[in-house]
Design a protein around this motif. Structure first.
Motif, short mmCIF file in Angstrom:
data_model
loop_
_atom_site.label_atom_id
_atom_site.label_comp_id
_atom_site.label_asym_id
_atom_site.label_seq_id
_atom_site.Cartn_x
_atom_site.Cartn_y
_atom_site.Cartn_z
N LEU A 119 -3.18 0.82 -4.68
CA LEU A 119 -3.78 1.79 -3.76
C LEU A 119 -2.73 2.76 -3.24
N HIS A 120 -3.02 4.06 -3.39
CA HIS A 120 -2.17 5.13 -2.87
C HIS A 120 -2.98 5.93 -1.85
N LEU B 8 -5.43 -5.35 1.88
CA LEU B 8 -5.11 -4.82 0.56
C LEU B 8 -3.61 -4.82 0.25
N GLY B 9 -2.77 -5.10 1.24
CA GLY B 9 -1.35 -5.14 0.96
C GLY B 9 -0.50 -5.03 2.20
N ILE C 34 0.87 -1.17 0.00
CA ILE C 34 0.00 0.00 0.00
C ILE C 34 0.91 1.22 0.00
N HIS C 35 0.79 2.05 -0.99
CA HIS C 35 1.69 3.19 -1.15
C HIS C 35 1.21 4.36 -0.29
N PHE C 36 2.12 4.89 0.50
CA PHE C 36 1.80 6.05 1.35
C PHE C 36 2.67 7.22 0.93
N ALA D 255 2.62 11.61 -5.96
CA ALA D 255 4.07 11.55 -5.83
C ALA D 255 4.55 10.12 -6.05
N ARG D 256 5.79 9.99 -6.47
CA ARG D 256 6.36 8.66 -6.70
C ARG D 256 6.47 7.92 -5.38
N PRO D 257 6.00 6.67 -5.32
CA PRO D 257 6.08 5.90 -4.07
C PRO D 257 7.54 5.76 -3.61
N HIS D 258 7.73 5.78 -2.28
CA HIS D 258 9.08 5.66 -1.74
C HIS D 258 9.65 4.27 -1.93
#
Length: 274
Positions: A222-223, A238-239, A192-194, A200-203
């Motif tokens: 999912l972001h 979800l991840g 899960i991208h935070f 913004a580009r995921p870390h």
């Protein structure tokens, strides 16, 4: 230190680009702010600001003075803190921004004793997971997680938070429990991208690499930009997530989340708090 007030007013006006916004932020009248800066210019014998009906901008002399003035006020703050013990009562208004989970789990529960010790202090607390603009939004200070990427800020580390890798039991039952970086890709794990800014580009997935850390980009549809939504997404299966233990410890205790990636840094790598 009263003679430093015009310098503080000048810095606030310069950074907010407006006498009106600066005066509101400092809790003074606009006329007082204008008079203070004009008197400062007269004392220095230079023009510090270009003033128009729509904006306020620094002159060349103003830019040079602004840089030195910020350093001066930072030194003054350090001098004050050297001799300010717990017995010194704080007063006035303080506007602070905090990460939502840090506010909920750590700061707010500690406020009753703090407010009782400083009855003349008025706090304004914002809790958000985005990167606020200290100057434009009128914050006196912020508490942030992770590396400080804005070089214009004066930051002091105040501690470390234990980070953990986590997922729901249902998610791990479906994808498997990864035992290595290779498993994360082979088992087709999703993260899960935070990010505090959507788009913004995921870390990436962070893991220890010698004395430092590296990242692995994992897929994920999912972001999110909020800590509570981040946790909820993991609870929904979800991840994978990486989060401070102080925020999701309750889910570990209940079994709603469990540790993942056990052989590399689950629960071992810290995140700075400043």
């Amino acid at each position: 230190m009263q003679n430093l007030e015009p310098i503080l007013i000048f810095i606030t006006v310069a950074e907010m680009g407006s006498f009106t916004r600066a005066a509101d932020s400092l809790g003074i009248q606009k006329g007082r702010a204008s008079t203070a800066v004009r008197k400062l210019e007269e004392d220095l014998g230079v023009r510090l600001l270009h003033r128009t009906t729509r904006s306020v901008q620094l002159t060349e002399d103003g830019r040079a003075f602004h840089s030195r003035a910020r350093d001066l006020l930072a030194e003054v703050d350090d001098l004050h803190s050297m001799f300010a013990g717990d017995h010194v009562a704080l007063r006035g208004r303080l506007r602070v921004d905090l990460p939502t989970e840090v506010a909920r789990t750590t700061i707010v529960p500690a406020l009753p004793d703090f407010m009782e010790a400083h009855p003349e202090l008025e706090l304004e607390i914002s809790s958000t997971d985005r990167q606020v603009d200290l100057v434009q939004e009128g914050f006196d200070c912020v508490l942030r997680l992770g590396a400080v990427r804005d070089e214009t800020l004066i930051a002091r580390p105040i501690g470390m938070l234990r980070m953990v890798n986590a997922a729901s039991p249902a998610y791990l039952a479906h994808y498997g429990v990864p035992q290595s970086l290779e498993d994360l890709q082979r088992q087709k794990h999703r993260t899960i991208h935070f990010s505090t800014m959507l788009g913004a580009r995921p870390h990436g997935w962070e893991y220890p690499d010698g004395n430092s850390y590296a990242t692995l980009q994992l897929p994920g549809a999912l972001h999110v930009n909020g800590a509570q939504t981040y946790d909820a997404a993991a609870l929904a299966g979800l991840g994978l997530i990486q989060a401070p233990l102080l925020g999701i410890g309750q889910y570990f205790r209940s079994g709603a989340l469990v540790g993942s990636c056990p052989i590399f840094a689950a629960g071992r790598f810290p995140s700075p708090l400043s």
